[in-house]
Design a protein around this motif. Sequence first.
Motif, PDB file in Angstrom:
ATOM      1  N   LYS A   1       4.116 -28.138 -14.106  1.00  0.00           N
ATOM      2  CA  LYS A   1       4.748 -27.048 -13.366  1.00  0.00           C
ATOM      3  C   LYS A   1       5.888 -26.463 -14.187  1.00  0.00           C
ATOM      4  N   ALA A   2       5.907 -25.140 -14.325  1.00  0.00           N
ATOM      5  CA  ALA A   2       6.958 -24.446 -15.053  1.00  0.00           C
ATOM      6  C   ALA A   2       7.545 -23.344 -14.194  1.00  0.00           C
ATOM      7  N   PHE A   3       8.816 -23.076 -14.394  1.00  0.00           N
ATOM      8  CA  PHE A   3       9.519 -21.983 -13.723  1.00  0.00           C
ATOM      9  C   PHE A   3       9.770 -20.865 -14.716  1.00  0.00           C
ATOM     10  N   MET A   4       9.342 -19.665 -14.374  1.00  0.00           N
ATOM     11  CA  MET A   4       9.612 -18.500 -15.206  1.00  0.00           C
ATOM     12  C   MET A   4      10.909 -17.811 -14.787  1.00  0.00           C
ATOM     13  N   SER A   5      11.569 -18.351 -13.775  1.00  0.00           N
ATOM     14  CA  SER A   5      12.903 -17.888 -13.369  1.00  0.00           C
ATOM     15  C   SER A   5      13.722 -19.122 -13.026  1.00  0.00           C
ATOM     16  N   ASN A   6      14.999 -18.923 -12.745  1.00  0.00           N
ATOM     17  CA  ASN A   6      15.900 -20.033 -12.464  1.00  0.00           C
ATOM     18  C   ASN A   6      15.370 -20.892 -11.313  1.00  0.00           C
ATOM     19  N   SER A   7      15.251 -22.198 -11.545  1.00  0.00           N
ATOM     20  CA  SER A   7      14.682 -23.086 -10.526  1.00  0.00           C
ATOM     21  C   SER A   7      15.671 -23.446  -9.432  1.00  0.00           C
ATOM     22  N   GLY A   8      16.970 -23.244  -9.698  1.00  0.00           N
ATOM     23  CA  GLY A   8      17.986 -23.677  -8.742  1.00  0.00           C
ATOM     24  C   GLY A   8      18.427 -25.112  -8.955  1.00  0.00           C
ATOM     25  N   ILE A   9      17.734 -25.830  -9.828  1.00  0.00           N
ATOM     26  CA  ILE A   9      18.057 -27.220 -10.156  1.00  0.00           C
ATOM     27  C   ILE A   9      18.457 -27.277 -11.631  1.00  0.00           C
ATOM     28  N   ASP A  10      19.707 -27.651 -11.902  1.00  0.00           N
ATOM     29  CA  ASP A  10      20.203 -27.621 -13.279  1.00  0.00           C
ATOM     30  C   ASP A  10      19.392 -28.498 -14.226  1.00  0.00           C
ATOM     31  N   GLU A  11      18.905 -29.633 -13.718  1.00  0.00           N
ATOM     32  CA  GLU A  11      18.168 -30.569 -14.575  1.00  0.00           C
ATOM     33  C   GLU A  11      16.751 -30.097 -14.891  1.00  0.00           C
ATOM     34  N   PHE A  12      16.300 -29.058 -14.214  1.00  0.00           N
ATOM     35  CA  PHE A  12      14.949 -28.550 -14.416  1.00  0.00           C
ATOM     36  C   PHE A  12      15.057 -27.099 -14.883  1.00  0.00           C
ATOM     37  N   GLN A  13      15.125 -26.920 -16.201  1.00  0.00           N
ATOM     38  CA  GLN A  13      15.369 -25.603 -16.764  1.00  0.00           C
ATOM     39  C   GLN A  13      14.144 -24.703 -16.673  1.00  0.00           C
ATOM     40  N   SER A  14      14.398 -23.431 -16.476  1.00  0.00           N
ATOM     41  CA  SER A  14      13.306 -22.459 -16.567  1.00  0.00           C
ATOM     42  C   SER A  14      12.842 -22.383 -18.017  1.00  0.00           C
ATOM     43  N   ILE A  15      11.644 -21.870 -18.195  1.00  0.00           N
ATOM     44  CA  ILE A  15      11.025 -21.895 -19.515  1.00  0.00           C
ATOM     45  C   ILE A  15      10.987 -20.492 -20.109  1.00  0.00           C
ATOM     46  N   ASP A  16      11.283 -20.397 -21.411  1.00  0.00           N
ATOM     47  CA  ASP A  16      11.219 -19.091 -22.052  1.00  0.00           C
ATOM     48  C   ASP A  16       9.785 -18.803 -22.486  1.00  0.00           C
ATOM     49  N   ASP A  17       9.572 -17.604 -22.986  1.00  0.00           N
ATOM     50  CA  ASP A  17       8.217 -17.168 -23.317  1.00  0.00           C
ATOM     51  C   ASP A  17       7.565 -18.056 -24.366  1.00  0.00           C
TER      52      ASP A  17
ATOM     53  N   VAL B   1       2.667 -22.069 -12.462  1.00  0.00           N
ATOM     54  CA  VAL B   1       3.900 -21.354 -12.740  1.00  0.00           C
ATOM     55  C   VAL B   1       4.472 -20.703 -11.490  1.00  0.00           C
ATOM     56  N   HIS B   2       5.796 -20.815 -11.377  1.00  0.00           N
ATOM     57  CA  HIS B   2       6.554 -19.983 -10.447  1.00  0.00           C
ATOM     58  C   HIS B   2       6.748 -18.667 -11.175  1.00  0.00           C
ATOM     59  N   ALA B   3       6.057 -17.639 -10.718  1.00  0.00           N
ATOM     60  CA  ALA B   3       5.982 -16.385 -11.456  1.00  0.00           C
ATOM     61  C   ALA B   3       6.933 -15.336 -10.875  1.00  0.00           C
ATOM     62  N   GLU B   4       8.146 -15.341 -11.361  1.00  0.00           N
ATOM     63  CA  GLU B   4       9.102 -14.263 -11.139  1.00  0.00           C
ATOM     64  C   GLU B   4       9.856 -14.081 -12.456  1.00  0.00           C
ATOM     65  N   SER B   5      10.050 -12.844 -12.855  1.00  0.00           N
ATOM     66  CA  SER B   5      10.742 -12.557 -14.107  1.00  0.00           C
ATOM     67  C   SER B   5      12.215 -12.926 -14.008  1.00  0.00           C
ATOM     68  N   ASP B   6      12.646 -13.852 -14.869  1.00  0.00           N
ATOM     69  CA  ASP B   6      14.054 -14.235 -14.876  1.00  0.00           C
ATOM     70  C   ASP B   6      14.927 -13.077 -15.345  1.00  0.00           C
ATOM     71  N   THR B   7      14.429 -12.316 -16.298  1.00  0.00           N
ATOM     72  CA  THR B   7      15.189 -11.165 -16.799  1.00  0.00           C
ATOM     73  C   THR B   7      15.467 -10.169 -15.684  1.00  0.00           C
ATOM     74  N   LEU B   8      14.436  -9.841 -14.913  1.00  0.00           N
ATOM     75  CA  LEU B   8      14.606  -8.860 -13.848  1.00  0.00           C
ATOM     76  C   LEU B   8      15.417  -9.402 -12.679  1.00  0.00           C
ATOM     77  N   THR B   9      15.094 -10.611 -12.207  1.00  0.00           N
ATOM     78  CA  THR B   9      15.812 -11.150 -11.045  1.00  0.00           C
ATOM     79  C   THR B   9      17.287 -11.377 -11.370  1.00  0.00           C
ATOM     80  N   ALA B  10      17.570 -11.847 -12.600  1.00  0.00           N
ATOM     81  CA  ALA B  10      18.970 -12.059 -12.987  1.00  0.00           C
ATOM     82  C   ALA B  10      19.723 -10.734 -13.068  1.00  0.00           C
TER      83      ALA B  10
END
Length: 441
Positions: free
Chosen positions: A146-162, A181-190
């Motif tokens: 499981k990977a997060f493409m945006s901030n997971s909300g958990i510091d120990e579980f970093q989102s993944i870059d491209d 994948v949790h599919a939300e753009s980190d660039t856009l949501t941030a």
Amino acid sequence: MFDLIIRNATVIQPERGSRADVAIQNGKIVSIQDIISETATHEIDATGLHLLPGMIDVHVHFNEPGRTEWEGIATGSAAFAAGGGTTFFDMPLNSSPPLLTKEDFEIKQKLMLEKSHTNFALWGGLTPKNMDKLPQLAACGVIGFKAFMSNSGIDEFQSIDDANLFEGMQIAAELGLPVAVHAESDTLTAAFTKRIREKGGSTVRDYLDSRPVVAELEAIQKAILYAEHTGAALHIVHISTSKGVELVTQAKARGVDVTAETCAHYLWFTEDSVEKLGAVAKCAPPLRPIAEREALIESVIRGEVDIVSSDHSPSDPELKERDDFFDVWGGVAGVQSSYNVMLTLAAKEGLGLKRVVEMLASNPAKRFGLTHKGQISEGFDADLVLVNLKEAFELQKEDLGMKHPLSPYLNENFTGVIKKTFVGGKEVFDSNSGIAGLKKA
């Protein structure tokens, strides 16, 4: 003699639904006949009830070890069984530590074996910090990564870059395991969040505006592109819009190995529900306008959605009590209600029981290689649920088995009452006994 015979139920099988007797021996379905003449140690007269496969929920957060005060395996799996669930896949990020290494797997697996009322599987994490650990997690037996493409909300579980997502998919393809994948753009949501926050935004509507549909679609497209080039099996979790599902459908037509998951809450609630209910309905991606929900239901009816999950993500109640909606913990606690939602939609929307069973049981089993699960056929595991489809009810706090009764489904009206749940032929839930009567499988 058989161990158990369930008699006179309307049995929903892949090819048909008809009245039959079902015999179970050593945890397996061994005979399905109009009338079974033999006897059993235990027999149940299920006249007037439907027998369905138990739900395989591929997306839950039970938060143990480390955050048991948020939920816990025992209470989470109890609620799941009460909702007709028989196998869940636990996500890696909300436990502490997250499941990123062999050692993390062994700790969590031991707790699961001790406490779970149902079958389970474990997702491994895919983060920038554990790329070299993916082979050892595969050897442990994780169901996928499981990977997060945006901030997971958990510091120990970093989102993944491209770059790491692409490399992770390459490794997963070599290991023969899927990537979710949790599919939300980190660039856009941030960026959207920063802009809104700088203007003092803190309301429900401000939060909804910070995570628009385009952020989800951009990430889905990217993940599909990487899967297409790496050959990885891709699973897009909790898609909230029909447009997202359409991207998956188009990719499948090109031969990409990708599946679409949505959640019961995206089919039941809308963004208006968030403004009405508040923190219990906050999630990411957020709930969408009513037109989006209706379009998503149409995608389900057309057979374009592969899997429906709960994405059960509870927290300590204190984390839901924030004046600033951006600071509220996001997550819908719905592990007990997915079957009820889908059965009610089947009655209201003409969805059909066969389609419900596909999304809740048979498709998850096929996608994730759970042979002998997900359907009622001879030789398959006796993971079953008995339901009264003619009975309606309103969900109350005392009905809930999870640790905190903070479900957005409270006071909602459903059609279809879960009467009994069986895991490997053993009864783990009986509605007459309530949650307190739940037995360890």
